[in-house]
Structures are given as structure tokens and as C-alpha cells.
Design a protein around this motif. Structure first.
Motif, mmCIF file in Angstrom:
data_model
loop_
_atom_site.group_PDB
_atom_site.id
_atom_site.type_symbol
_atom_site.label_atom_id
_atom_site.label_comp_id
_atom_site.label_asym_id
_atom_site.label_seq_id
_atom_site.Cartn_x
_atom_site.Cartn_y
_atom_site.Cartn_z
ATOM 1 N N ASP A 152 -5.041 -18.466 0.971
ATOM 2 C CA ASP A 152 -3.737 -19.118 1.120
ATOM 3 C C ASP A 152 -3.192 -19.644 -0.200
ATOM 4 O O ASP A 152 -2.008 -19.464 -0.506
ATOM 5 N N SER A 153 -4.043 -20.320 -0.979
ATOM 6 C CA SER A 153 -3.567 -20.932 -2.228
ATOM 7 C C SER A 153 -3.036 -19.891 -3.199
ATOM 8 O O SER A 153 -1.992 -20.086 -3.831
ATOM 9 N N ALA A 154 -3.751 -18.769 -3.304
ATOM 10 C CA ALA A 154 -3.336 -17.720 -4.236
ATOM 11 C C ALA A 154 -2.015 -17.099 -3.805
ATOM 12 O O ALA A 154 -1.094 -16.930 -4.618
ATOM 13 N N LEU A 155 -1.909 -16.752 -2.535
ATOM 14 C CA LEU A 155 -0.688 -16.084 -2.073
ATOM 15 C C LEU A 155 0.502 -17.027 -2.054
ATOM 16 O O LEU A 155 1.624 -16.641 -2.403
ATOM 17 N N ASN A 167 7.534 -10.731 -13.227
ATOM 18 C CA ASN A 167 6.562 -10.081 -12.356
ATOM 19 C C ASN A 167 5.370 -10.996 -12.142
ATOM 20 O O ASN A 167 4.930 -11.680 -13.073
ATOM 21 N N VAL A 168 4.863 -10.998 -10.922
ATOM 22 C CA VAL A 168 3.648 -11.743 -10.594
ATOM 23 C C VAL A 168 2.574 -10.724 -10.244
ATOM 24 O O VAL A 168 2.694 -9.997 -9.247
ATOM 25 N N HIS A 169 1.535 -10.640 -11.082
ATOM 26 C CA HIS A 169 0.425 -9.719 -10.830
ATOM 27 C C HIS A 169 -0.643 -10.470 -10.030
ATOM 28 O O HIS A 169 -1.256 -11.415 -10.537
ATOM 29 N N LEU A 170 -0.843 -10.068 -8.787
ATOM 30 C CA LEU A 170 -1.801 -10.730 -7.902
ATOM 31 C C LEU A 170 -3.091 -9.916 -7.892
ATOM 32 O O LEU A 170 -3.142 -8.802 -7.361
ATOM 33 N N VAL A 171 -4.126 -10.466 -8.494
ATOM 34 C CA VAL A 171 -5.388 -9.752 -8.679
ATOM 35 C C VAL A 171 -6.387 -10.202 -7.628
ATOM 36 O O VAL A 171 -6.692 -11.395 -7.505
ATOM 37 N N PHE A 177 -6.533 -9.405 2.234
ATOM 38 C CA PHE A 177 -6.376 -10.819 1.924
ATOM 39 C C PHE A 177 -7.019 -11.680 3.010
ATOM 40 O O PHE A 177 -7.093 -11.292 4.176
ATOM 41 N N ARG A 178 -7.459 -12.878 2.630
ATOM 42 C CA ARG A 178 -8.001 -13.850 3.581
ATOM 43 C C ARG A 178 -6.925 -14.829 4.045
ATOM 44 O O ARG A 178 -7.183 -15.666 4.904
ATOM 45 N N ALA A 179 -5.758 -14.739 3.461
ATOM 46 C CA ALA A 179 -4.696 -15.699 3.729
ATOM 47 C C ALA A 179 -4.116 -15.530 5.127
ATOM 48 O O ALA A 179 -4.315 -14.511 5.796
ATOM 49 N N GLN A 180 -3.369 -16.549 5.547
ATOM 50 C CA GLN A 180 -2.694 -16.504 6.833
ATOM 51 C C GLN A 180 -1.667 -15.356 6.839
ATOM 52 O O GLN A 180 -1.075 -15.034 5.806
ATOM 53 N N PRO A 181 -1.460 -14.756 8.015
ATOM 54 C CA PRO A 181 -0.592 -13.573 8.102
ATOM 55 C C PRO A 181 0.796 -13.755 7.507
ATOM 56 O O PRO A 181 1.344 -12.821 6.907
ATOM 57 N N HIS A 182 1.386 -14.946 7.667
ATOM 58 C CA HIS A 182 2.762 -15.096 7.162
ATOM 59 C C HIS A 182 2.813 -15.059 5.636
ATOM 60 O O HIS A 182 3.816 -14.615 5.062
ATOM 61 N N TRP A 183 1.716 -15.477 4.976
ATOM 62 C CA TRP A 183 1.691 -15.370 3.517
ATOM 63 C C TRP A 183 1.472 -13.920 3.093
ATOM 64 O O TRP A 183 2.048 -13.459 2.096
ATOM 65 N N VAL A 184 0.663 -13.195 3.853
ATOM 66 C CA VAL A 184 0.444 -11.773 3.565
ATOM 67 C C VAL A 184 1.755 -11.008 3.684
ATOM 68 O O VAL A 184 2.105 -10.185 2.820
ATOM 69 N N GLU A 185 2.501 -11.289 4.757
ATOM 70 C CA GLU A 185 3.785 -10.607 4.957
ATOM 71 C C GLU A 185 4.776 -10.989 3.866
ATOM 72 O O GLU A 185 5.565 -10.143 3.415
#
Length: 301
Positions: A152-155, A167-171, A177-185
Motif C-alpha cells: 500500500d505505501s509504495a503504490l 515519470n514514476v518508475h515503480l520497481v 502487488f500486495r496492495a489493496q485493489p483500488h491502489w493497484v487499479e
């Protein structure tokens, strides 16, 4: 060094769990004080928009907690705890400001963001290496940044940064992802968030400031670097007799008491505590109630 204060309970930590414990102890008629190594509010202080059952601004909520605790009669010791000692029937919290006697101690010292431990990360701290997207995002207006993590924190931080950065490079080292679905979307829908799956950072590149991050052997040019790869319980200062689990979190009984009699644990520093803000608040309240019950029983003995 002489004792500087004396209270029924001293709480180590002024985050959600710590300040909740202070308020609950004061409500129970106990004298209470707290110490904090960082800013009051803990990890939520730098979260502009809280995501969960407790909503609002982390800074505003933290300020409210602190104000409520002080208005209820709590004392801010303005010190950093370095040890807990026993002195007869009392406990003493040792700090950089002196020694603080207490009938009981609640350890609510929280946790700190884990470091990757790669070259350049420590050297470029505050020179482009940051831990707060809400605080520092505007500094990188129009520039590229790297965010590491898959929770969650990363996303959430990637989405905050996407409003300012080129640009945001998300590594992320995994493939999901382990994050909550709304952050993934949200990340999927952000045109300037570029996900790097099965990837790891081996170096933060730069001399006077961040210039890039080496990911899978290749350097991604960037001006900012944010790593959110988990938390490390802040328990290093505690005596060896206080048992901890394999991750360094403090073990406690169902009554929140640790293996050191009179010392209780609450919040994310406690092994088994849930990871939400409401969990931390409930933990602090439960620990204070347990302290009040124990001290009341001792008083009546």
C-alpha cells in the motif's frame, strides 16, 4: 544522573498507539507522560490522506492526539528513551534528558521504514533519497523518480508522486502487488507510472544528489528515490530480558505485558498487532487498561 520525573505510567512513543495509551491512562485516573524519538504522530504524520477506517489528514490527526493528551494532563517529556531499568519496585526509563520513574511502562515505540541497504542509499539521504511522497513530491516537479515496493505505501506514494513528476518508475521484485485493489487499479490507470516487475535495486547512483537507480544492472535516470519495503520494529533500546520474535517485535501476553513485569507493549512494535491505524489505537487503549487493572490490583493488595 538523578531522576527527573515520576509518574504512574510512562509511555515510550507518541504515535497512534502511544498517545491513545496516554489518553486512556489519564481517563483511568493515572498520571502519565510520554517520550518520542521522532516527531509526534509516528508514521501517519506524513500521510496527507489516510486510507482506512480512520480517515483524514495524518498531520491533523496527530496534532489532535497530542493536544488531547496534553489538555487531559499528560506530560510530554521531550526526550528519547535509551533503556529501561528496574529500581526496586519501580521502573526507570532512561533518556537523553534524565531518568523517569514509573510504576509501569508502555512500549509503543512503533517501527521505522526498512532500508534497502544498497550503496548510495545512506549517502544520499536528504539529497534525493526520501521517505515521504506527500512531503517531498513537489520538490520533484516535472522530474523522474523511482519508488521501490509492492504494498500500500509504495503504490499510494507512487500515485502521490504521479501528480508532480514526469515519470514514476515503480520497481517491484515480484509479479503481483500486495496492495489493496483500488491502489493497484489506480497505478494501472496512471499514464506516467511505469511498473518494473521482477526487478531489484542494487545501487542509488549520484554524488551530490540522486542521479539514478541501478535496476537489474541498468541505470534508470531519476532525481528522487523512495523505498517502501516494509517496517522494522523500533525495539533495539529495550533490555535483553524483554522477549522479541524473529522480526524484532516485542512479545506480550494477552494482557499486553511483556516478559519484563510491569512493562507492556502496544502498536506495531508488539508482535501480533495488526497493521492498521485502528489496530494501533485499540492496542494503546488495551495496554493502558491492562496497566490500570494491574496497578489497581497492586494498590489493593
Amino acid at each position: 544522573m538523578s531522576d527527573t520525573t515520576s509518574h504512574d505510567v510512562v509511555v515510550i512513543g507518541a504515535g497512534a498507539a502511544g498517545l491513545s495509551a496516554v489518553r486512556e491512562a489519564l481517563n483511568a485516573g493515572l498520571s502519565a507522560a510520554w517520550l518520542e524519538a521522532q516527531m509526534f504522530g509516528g508514521l501517519v504524520l506524513n500521510v496527507n490522506e489516510l486510507d482506512g477506517a480512520i480517515a483524514g489528514s495524518g498531520a491533523e490527526l496527530s496534532s489532535t492526539w497530542m493536544t488531547d493528551a496534553m489538555e487531559a494532563g499528560g506530560e510530554n517529556l521531550e526526550a528519547v528513551a535509551s533503556a529501561i531499568e528496574r529500581d526496586g519496585d519501580a521502573l526507570v526509563v532512561v533518556s537523553d534528558a534524565g531518568r523517569h520513574r514509573a510504576r509501569a511502562v508502555i512500549v509503543a515505540s512503533g517501527a521505522a521504514l526498512k532500508k534497502l541497504g544498497v550503496p548510495g542509499e545512506a549517502e544520499l539521504e536528504y539529497k534525493g533519497v526520501s521517505h515521504c511522497a506527500d512531503c517531498d513530491g513537489p520538490m520533484f516537479e516535472g522530474q523522474d523518480v523511482v519508488v521501490v515496493g509492492g504494498g500500500d505505501s509504495a503504490l499510494q506514494s507512487a500515485m502521490v508522486l504521479s501528480k508532480f513528476c514526469g515519470n514514476v518508475h515503480l520497481v517491484h521484485r515480484g509479479d503481483t502487488f500486495r496492495a489493496q485493489p483500488h491502489w493497484v487499479e489506480a497505478v494501472k490507470g496512471a499514464g506516467n507510472v511505469k511498473v518494473h516487475w521482477h526487478s531489484e535495486v542494487s545501487e542509488v547512483v549520484g554524488t551530490d544528489g540522486v542521479e539514478g537507480a541501478r535496476v537489474n544492472g541498468e541505470v534508470i535516470p531519476c532525481s528522487g528515490f523512495f523505498a517502501f519495503v516494509g517496517l522494522k520494529p523500533s525495539s533495539e533500546f529495550l533490555p535483553a530480558e524483554i522477549e522479541r520474535d524473529a522480526f524484532g517485535a516485542v512479545k506480550a501476553s494477552d494482557a499486553m505485558e511483556t516478559s519484563m513485569p510491569g512493562v507492556f507493549a502496544a502498536g506495531i512494535v508488539r508482535s501480533g498487532c495488526g497493521g492498521t491505524l485502528e489496530d494501533a489505537v485499540a492496542d494503546g487503549q488495551a495496554a493502558a487498561r491492562a496497566v490500570a487493572a494491574k496497578l489497581g490490583a497492586l494498590q489493593g493488595a
